[in-house]
Design an enzyme around this catalytic site. Structure first.
Site, mmCIF file in Angstrom:
data_model
loop_
_atom_site.group_PDB
_atom_site.id
_atom_site.type_symbol
_atom_site.label_atom_id
_atom_site.label_comp_id
_atom_site.label_asym_id
_atom_site.label_seq_id
_atom_site.Cartn_x
_atom_site.Cartn_y
_atom_site.Cartn_z
ATOM 1 N N PRO A 17 1.260 -1.184 0.131
ATOM 2 C CG PRO A 17 0.342 -0.461 1.849
ATOM 3 C CD PRO A 17 0.847 -1.826 1.362
ATOM 4 C CG MET A 18 3.520 1.851 -1.906
ATOM 5 S SD MET A 18 5.074 2.817 -3.403
ATOM 6 C CE MET A 18 4.119 0.758 -4.297
ATOM 7 C CB ALA A 19 -0.614 7.055 0.824
ATOM 8 C CB CYS A 101 2.608 5.534 8.259
ATOM 9 S SG CYS A 101 2.451 7.693 6.668
ATOM 10 C CE LYS A 140 4.403 -2.543 4.166
ATOM 11 N NZ LYS A 140 5.004 -1.576 4.538
ATOM 12 C CG ASN A 201 7.757 -3.599 2.520
ATOM 13 O OD1 ASN A 201 7.614 -2.394 3.071
ATOM 14 N ND2 ASN A 201 7.364 -3.283 1.286
ATOM 15 N N GLY A 202 10.541 -3.371 1.871
ATOM 16 C CA GLY A 202 11.889 -2.778 2.054
ATOM 17 C C GLY A 202 13.095 -2.686 0.963
ATOM 18 N N GLY A 225 7.149 -2.136 -2.740
ATOM 19 C CA GLY A 225 6.199 -0.471 -2.347
ATOM 20 C C GLY A 225 7.386 -0.313 -3.726
ATOM 21 N NE ARG A 226 10.398 3.505 -1.128
ATOM 22 C CZ ARG A 226 11.766 3.961 -0.882
ATOM 23 N NH1 ARG A 226 12.757 5.372 -0.517
ATOM 24 N NH2 ARG A 226 12.660 3.270 0.071
#
Length: 341
Positions: A17-19, A101, A140, A201-202, A225-226
């Site tokens: 999930p990424m805002a 977050c 998460k 994650n990361g 994610g990114r």
């Protein structure tokens, strides 16, 4: 891996999930390109705020394949429970709680990764969520609020006792933000501490790194994610590699142009042409940065018209810039958008 009635075959590779990034068009694209699952942008647990345009888009799951995973943000057990019930009624298959977050505006409200400092409250939140819904609840989180206060292992055990079905651990603290190296050994310690599945994650940005992270952590899977920004095929490529299947190559020039055009047109449909053009700019920037860095992105990012934006993409990738109709994606309203001059 099994979460409730949902079985995830083979190696598990989720989109994080990424805002402002993992909206419905991006989730659908990543799923189609091979991601095991995709978690929504975080949604506030305060249902009084759900009438805003931003939250309405974040609650939109039309046409998405199951399981639909909704991430909630909040620090009040009753409100989280009510928000979870409301989302399940709207079609959510899995509810995820955000303890990861690091944004200041979130942590100032004692939510997101700030909750890692209050283990008692985390336990109450998780108990409220698992009691409120029959679908799986996941979590998460990060390693702690800073390196002097690493609480991830203890919170993982709390989550397991509360009935949480799966954990995702970002290997940094709240204080780190997105700086510094990811501590994969700390993720491995969480994996060893609980019997429920844990995703690592990361900073996972390549197939080779993903393989090494999975080996180092012993995790049940990965969350990207990114690394997927501008490369929505990355989770699918990683999943294929981990499964021992041939790894699909990144799209060539023409295929990349078609994919960008499809994604941008979906953003126009989702948000309307004015807002869709603005949101599309960052995705176009990521696509070009990671795949065609030799291209000057500035002229394309200055365009304000939806048709011109799509026509410029086609021209950039050597395709006709003439008018054409972009059909709606599955689940969209029965409309078509005419693009080009």
């Amino acid at each position: 891996m099994q979460l409730g009635t949902h079985r995830f075959p083979g190696p598990v590779v989720f989109l994080a999930p990424m805002a402002g990034v993992s909206d419905r068009p991006f989730r659908q694209l990543c799923r189609r390109l091979g991601a095991s699952g995709a978690v929504s942008e975080m949604v506030t647990s305060d249902t009084r705020l759900w009438d805003t345009a931003k939250t309405r888009h974040r609650l939109d799951h039309r046409g998405e394949p199951a399981p639909r995973i909704v991430q909630l943000l909040g620090n009040e057990p009753d409100r989280l429970a009510q928000a979870a019930r409301e989302n399940v009624a709207r079609g959510a298959d899995i509810i995820d709680l955000n303890l990861g977050c690091p944004a200041k505006k979130v942590c100032r409200k004692a939510a997101g990764s700030a909750l890692l400092a209050d283990e008692d409250l985390v336990e109450r939140l998780l108990q409220a969520l698992t009691a409120a819904v029959t679908v799986p609840v996941t979590l998460k989180m990060r390693l702690g609020i800073d390196r002097d206060h690493l609480t991830a292992t203890r919170i993982a055990r709390i989550a397991e006792r509360a009935g949480v079905a799966m954990l995702t651990v970002h290997g940094r603290t709240r204080a780190c933000g997105y700086r510094g190296e990811v501590d994969y050994r700390a993720i491995a310690a969480v994996v060893d501490a609980v019997g429920i599945p844990v995703l690592a994650n990361g900073d996972i940005t390549t197939v080779e790194h993903a393989t090494a992270v999975l080996r180092q952590t012993g995790a049940a899977g990965l969350m990207i994610g990114r690394g997927a920004q501008g490369r929505p095929w990355l989770p699918g490529r990683i999943r294929a590699a981990l499964d021992g299947r041939p790894v699909p190559p990144p799209p060539g020039r023409e295929a990349l142009g078609r994919l960008i055009e499809e994604h941008v047109a979906a953003l126009h449909r989702q948000y309307g042409q004015d807002q869709g053009v603005r949101i599309a700019r960052k995705h176009i920037g990521w696509y070009l940065l990671h795949n065609r860095p030799e291209i000057d992105r500035r002229p394309l990012l200055e365009l304000a018209d939806a048709g011109e934006q799509l026509a410029a993409i086609r021209t950039m990738f050597g395709r006709s810039a003439g008018p054409r109709t972009v059909p709606p994606a599955p689940g969209d309203d029965d409309v078509s958008i005419v693009t080009g001059d």
